[in-house]
Scaffold this motif. Sequence first.
Motif, PDB file in Angstrom:
ATOM      1  N   TRP A  40      27.971  45.124  12.037  1.00  0.00           N
ATOM      2  CA  TRP A  40      26.674  44.421  12.083  1.00  0.00           C
ATOM      3  C   TRP A  40      26.428  43.816  13.465  1.00  0.00           C
ATOM      4  O   TRP A  40      25.285  43.734  13.910  1.00  0.00           O
ATOM      5  CB  TRP A  40      26.572  43.361  10.974  1.00  0.00           C
ATOM      6  N   TYR A  54      16.878  40.340   6.795  1.00  0.00           N
ATOM      7  CA  TYR A  54      18.089  39.520   6.935  1.00  0.00           C
ATOM      8  C   TYR A  54      18.418  39.294   8.413  1.00  0.00           C
ATOM      9  O   TYR A  54      18.362  40.245   9.201  1.00  0.00           O
ATOM     10  CB  TYR A  54      19.294  40.203   6.303  1.00  0.00           C
ATOM     11  N   MET A  59      23.233  38.636   6.930  1.00  0.00           N
ATOM     12  CA  MET A  59      23.765  39.947   6.521  1.00  0.00           C
ATOM     13  C   MET A  59      25.289  39.890   6.373  1.00  0.00           C
ATOM     14  O   MET A  59      25.855  40.381   5.389  1.00  0.00           O
ATOM     15  CB  MET A  59      23.358  41.010   7.549  1.00  0.00           C
ATOM     16  N   TYR A  62      26.276  37.756   3.490  1.00  0.00           N
ATOM     17  CA  TYR A  62      25.973  38.498   2.255  1.00  0.00           C
ATOM     18  C   TYR A  62      27.162  39.403   1.894  1.00  0.00           C
ATOM     19  O   TYR A  62      27.664  39.398   0.766  1.00  0.00           O
ATOM     20  CB  TYR A  62      24.693  39.326   2.424  1.00  0.00           C
TER      21      TYR A  62
END
Lengths: 263, 328
Positions: A40, A54, A59, A62
């Motif tokens: 990410w 997001y 993210m 999550y």
Amino acid sequence: MRKYAVIYRSVLMENLQYAMNIAFGFISYFIFIYVFICLWNYMYASPEELIAGYTKEQMIWYVMITEGMWFGTRSGTVTRQAATDIRNGNIAYLMNKPYHYTLYILTKYTAEWGIRLPMYAALSISMGLTMVGRLPGFRLVSLLATLPVILLGITINAVFKLCISLISFWIEDSNPFQWIYDKLILVIGTIFPVEIFPAALQPVFRLTPIYTVCYGPAKLVVDFSWEKFLEIVAAQIIYLAVGCGLMFFLYGKGVKKLHVNGG
Amino acid sequence: MNVIETENLSKTFRVKQKEKGIAGSMRSIFHPQTQEIPAVNHISFQVEEGEMLAFIGPNGAGKSTTIKMLTGILYPDGGRAEVLGLDPSRKRKQLAYKIGTVFGQKEQLWTHLTPYDNFRFFSAVYDLPDREAEARIQELSDTFELSGFINTPVRNLSLGQRIRCEIVASLIHRPRILFLDEPTIGLDPVVKENIRSLIRQMNRELHTTIFLTSHDIGDIEKLCKRIIIVNNGQIVLDDSMSHLKYHYLNRKILEIKQQEETPLPSAKGITVLKQNGSHIKLEVDTGIIRINDALRLINAEHVEDITISNVPLENIITEIYKSADIGA
């Protein structure tokens, strides 16, 4: 209810002896999360960028929450063990007691994750705070409101997994179905939030139990709203009722077909 | 008063069949074949309260299937079963409060917990109040002499200690009927005797009905007053132990050791079972020839040693199994 509380306590006592073994599982969780943090970090070009609504922190948090739930509730009790009990007839020795077999299995499973999940939660929070930083806009009250949603999500998941295991009354091996269900949960809702997928598929996903199992609880932690909370809880109550109804129906029908080998 | 009643109780299992080889495996995917095997075939019997009954038969005879139908685990395909006035398959949970089961080959105890924690667990499962549970555990611990290992995890107990704990766990709720499926399997003779004496004591003092299946003739002979033999899913004998012995023990085994080899005695009712030089083993049917008449046929001058014994119960039962097989 007292007998189920005692089953819970007995499994808890039994599993406390394996606390160190659980801690060894932290290694794979750590590697998994580390890979996702790198992924990410690479995907987000700038800290302000949004992907599927997001932020980068949201993210990663999550994924850490859903993976924490995944690792923290991993157990063969409602899957492999229940299916094997049915196939080899061991269920016969468990159902001749004055409790309901399915509730016995669910209680056992709940006691198992009762130890694992808090350990993984502590690890997730420590890793998140040190490697990602605080979650923007996070309020403790929203986490407290989300706790019952997390518990309901785990229970719904267990009920559906047990339903798949109960199919073993009719078929030789329920593991392939278990595998498909697991992978659907893993890909849709655990590794990636529902919003990542094409818009045309999202309404379909929202109608499946996946929406209530891991997506719902994790979404509420990273982006809480009362509107979302009520929507997810309502869906969870419906799925829990449907799942339990299905579970009792399958067990009631299946037990009449029980074939015990070896006498 | 009858505590168990069955009438034409039947259970048929559908077993998958597959032709040999890969081709057979492929065919079975598209045309699965099954064979119906009658495990229990129209059996009827009654058991009175306080009875100690041996329900025996060779492997695959239908004993355990019957027990499982009587405890509500399996649904019968036909006939009727009533245990303590309840239909086991419809009222399994209600019945579970009134019966106890010990399956010698299956553990019901939680191995990582101590016997005490296990007993507390089973007390809660059977809805016993805390104070009553504590008193009951103490009482059973004294009777079964568990005090030395009641706080040792079950996984660290010997087999004999574990079986004693298994029986105690089944008795915690004061069941009126105890189903024992091979309770002494794998135990040494001393522990076996100990378990048997505890079962006898339980039957005498608590009037618990004992429904026993075992391949151990000692269990049957020393515990039970009545015997039901099943084979191929049917009852082939339902008799009292004393009647069975009286009926079959009219045959005596004569073992004779002689100084030198002599001609074998020959008469109606005498069967030579074995001859090894001067050592002979005969079976004498006392219904045909009296034992002293049989002895007269042996040359007493050459006899070094002689033993007269009954035909072992094991042989009698094997014979009944075989005759039932021939009948079938």
